[in-house]
Design a protein around this motif. Structure first.
Motif, PDB file in Angstrom:
ATOM      1  N   PRO A 218       6.743  24.379  15.300  1.00  0.00           N
ATOM      2  CA  PRO A 218       7.845  24.572  16.249  1.00  0.00           C
ATOM      3  C   PRO A 218       9.007  23.633  15.958  1.00  0.00           C
ATOM      4  O   PRO A 218       8.966  22.815  15.027  1.00  0.00           O
ATOM      5  N   SER A 219      10.047  23.750  16.763  1.00  0.00           N
ATOM      6  CA  SER A 219      11.167  22.812  16.732  1.00  0.00           C
ATOM      7  C   SER A 219      10.925  21.720  17.758  1.00  0.00           C
ATOM      8  O   SER A 219      10.365  21.971  18.829  1.00  0.00           O
ATOM      9  N   PHE A 220      11.362  20.500  17.431  1.00  0.00           N
ATOM     10  CA  PHE A 220      11.149  19.353  18.297  1.00  0.00           C
ATOM     11  C   PHE A 220      12.492  18.809  18.796  1.00  0.00           C
ATOM     12  O   PHE A 220      13.552  19.143  18.253  1.00  0.00           O
ATOM     13  N   VAL A 221      12.400  17.958  19.798  1.00  0.00           N
ATOM     14  CA  VAL A 221      13.542  17.154  20.236  1.00  0.00           C
ATOM     15  C   VAL A 221      13.370  15.778  19.623  1.00  0.00           C
ATOM     16  O   VAL A 221      12.358  15.114  19.846  1.00  0.00           O
ATOM     17  N   ALA A 222      14.345  15.338  18.838  1.00  0.00           N
ATOM     18  CA  ALA A 222      14.228  14.084  18.090  1.00  0.00           C
ATOM     19  C   ALA A 222      15.497  13.259  18.250  1.00  0.00           C
ATOM     20  O   ALA A 222      16.540  13.757  18.683  1.00  0.00           O
ATOM     21  N   LYS A 223      15.375  11.984  17.900  1.00  0.00           N
ATOM     22  CA  LYS A 223      16.550  11.118  17.895  1.00  0.00           C
ATOM     23  C   LYS A 223      17.551  11.603  16.854  1.00  0.00           C
ATOM     24  O   LYS A 223      17.183  12.145  15.816  1.00  0.00           O
ATOM     25  N   ARG A 224      18.825  11.381  17.145  1.00  0.00           N
ATOM     26  CA  ARG A 224      19.862  11.826  16.230  1.00  0.00           C
ATOM     27  C   ARG A 224      19.750  11.130  14.878  1.00  0.00           C
ATOM     28  O   ARG A 224      20.086  11.708  13.838  1.00  0.00           O
ATOM     29  N   SER A 225      19.238   9.902  14.867  1.00  0.00           N
ATOM     30  CA  SER A 225      19.109   9.161  13.608  1.00  0.00           C
ATOM     31  C   SER A 225      18.079   9.787  12.679  1.00  0.00           C
ATOM     32  O   SER A 225      18.121   9.565  11.465  1.00  0.00           O
ATOM     33  N   VAL A 226      17.136  10.584  13.225  1.00  0.00           N
ATOM     34  CA  VAL A 226      16.113  11.212  12.381  1.00  0.00           C
ATOM     35  C   VAL A 226      16.751  12.176  11.389  1.00  0.00           C
ATOM     36  O   VAL A 226      16.313  12.287  10.230  1.00  0.00           O
ATOM     37  N   GLY A 227      17.795  12.859  11.812  1.00  0.00           N
ATOM     38  CA  GLY A 227      18.453  13.814  10.929  1.00  0.00           C
ATOM     39  C   GLY A 227      19.145  13.179   9.749  1.00  0.00           C
ATOM     40  O   GLY A 227      19.500  13.878   8.786  1.00  0.00           O
ATOM     41  N   LYS A 228      19.332  11.854   9.770  1.00  0.00           N
ATOM     42  CA  LYS A 228      20.000  11.149   8.674  1.00  0.00           C
ATOM     43  C   LYS A 228      19.027  10.401   7.775  1.00  0.00           C
ATOM     44  O   LYS A 228      19.456   9.763   6.808  1.00  0.00           O
ATOM     45  N   LEU A 229      17.738  10.455   8.085  1.00  0.00           N
ATOM     46  CA  LEU A 229      16.757   9.746   7.280  1.00  0.00           C
ATOM     47  C   LEU A 229      16.539  10.453   5.952  1.00  0.00           C
ATOM     48  O   LEU A 229      16.605  11.687   5.875  1.00  0.00           O
TER      49      LEU A 229
END
Length: 399
Positions: A218-229
């Protein structure tokens, strides 16, 4: 002159008066500062003061554990994973650090890089899904990409997630499907909808994410910083994660909440849309408690699938509660076998009253999960967890 000398010789010599015998002089340095009794009393006072300090710390720790019971560790490794280990546990830990951990780290990194390369190849020459409202919040994903590329991402993601769980010691996972004891009013037989809008799960560890990726991707709710890792950032976009900024208190929350609601409704109405996976507690616990649910997952008024995760253990608990991330990963990799039990409940369809009141909807789903999973409902949340961590760090720094 001669007469004077004769006179001096003629006078008898007078001896000086005898001096009394010298007595030993006792200086202050020779006198003990404290008598024996006083020394004994002072040592008792010092020992009592030390014991009072230790007992005071123990009392404070007991009070903290009672107040923040949802985040207290009960495994061999103790509070924050810093407890005194038995000799046998130290021996096993040392062997695992030398033999088991290096192998698992290499295998885990290999799987991570492999899946990143798969996602990179499948997303070549493809622009991420980005809407005008979502672009302001930094929302973009590849989850709405169709065709063979999406199939490869999903199937490889599920397979490699299960392989990652195997590397971490979860060799088998016990999954049960449980029908609740009570059925909705006015229905003799419970008819389950074909597809829920979201999966609702308790949050115990980061291992939860790996399991749900393997189970339903599924899709999760994550911190915005995760997308930049590096590596993980692209994978999170292929999952279709919704990014949030926890530290921000601006009106941006309403935008994120609206995105989540739209995604949940879309998943319920469109079978090809990615499913949403939500942890309404907002943080992790020790696995024995269930925190209050946030209402954001229930604003869509659509059915949800409750899932309960439990991590039985003997030595080290996989729960990520009051232990640092690095320490937790090391101890988890040092444990040869880890256990995971999953209870999947039927899809929960809200009544009209629950649709009109998201708080009631969230509360009823929480009560159902607590009852079916034998979980204790707690009234504390993320702010109390931060207070507990700060208090523990203060106590341990005094030791």
């Amino acid at each position: 002159m001669e007469t004077e000398l004769k006179d001096l010789k003629s006078q008898p010599s007078q001896k000086p008066p005898p001096q009394p015998p010298l007595q030993p002089i006792v200086t202050n340095d020779d006198v003990p500062l404290l008598k024996n009794s006083e020394t004994h009393d002072s040592s008792n006072r010092n020992s009592n003061s030390n014991s009072n300090i230790n007992s005071g710390d123990n009392n404070n720790l007991d009070e903290l554990e009672k107040k923040f019971a949802a985040y207290v560790r009960h495994d061999v490794y103790g509070t924050m994973g810093r407890g005194e280990l038995p000799l046998g546990e130290k021996f096993l830990l040392g062997i695992a650090l030398v033999t088991l951990v290096p192998v698992r780290v290499v295998l885990a990194m290999t799987l991570l890089v492999l899946y990143y390369l798969i996602c990179r190849i499948c997303t070549l020459f493809s622009a991420p899904n980005r809407e005008e409202e979502e672009e302001e919040n930094g929302q973009e994903d590849y989850a709405h990409m169709g065709g063979w590329r999406r199939s490869v991402i999903v199937q490889c993601g599920r397979s490699l997630s299960r392989a990652m769980l195997f590397v971490f010691g979860f060799y088998w996972i016990k999954e049960t499907y449980r029908i609740p004891h009570s059925t909705p009013q006015g229905k003799e037989e419970y008819e389950e909808p074909e597809r829920p809008g979201a999966i609702i799960s308790n949050h115990v560890s980061y291992i939860d994410i790996l399991y749900h990726m393997y189970s339903s991707f599924p899709s999760f709710v994550a911190k915005r910083s995760v997308g930049k890792l590096p590596l993980v950032g692209l994978i999170s976009k292929c999952l279709g994660c919704v990014y949030v900024q926890r530290e921000s208190k601006s009106s941006d929350f309403k935008g994120v909440s609206g995105v989540v609601t739209e995604r949940v409704i879309e998943a319920y109405q469109n079978k090809s849309a990615p499913m949403m996976m939500l942890f309404p507690e907002g943080t992790t616990t020790n696995g024995d408690y269930l925190l209050p649910f946030k209402t954001g997952a229930f604003l869509s008024k659509v059915p949800v699938r409750p899932v309960i995760l439990r991590y039985p253990y003997r030595r080290f608990s996989p729960a990520w509660d009051s232990i640092s991330g690095v320490r937790h990963v090391i101890y988890l990799l040092c444990q040869f076998v880890n256990h995971l039990e999953v209870v999947r409940l039927p899809i929960y369809c809200p009544s009209q009253q629950e649709k009109d009141d998201p708080k009631l909807y969230a509360s009823n789903v929480r009560r159902l999960m607590a009852s079916e999973g034998n979980l204790i409902m707690s009234d504390i949340g993320l702010p109390e967890k931060r207070v507990y961590h700060a208090a523990l760090n203060g106590l341990l720094s005094q030791c």
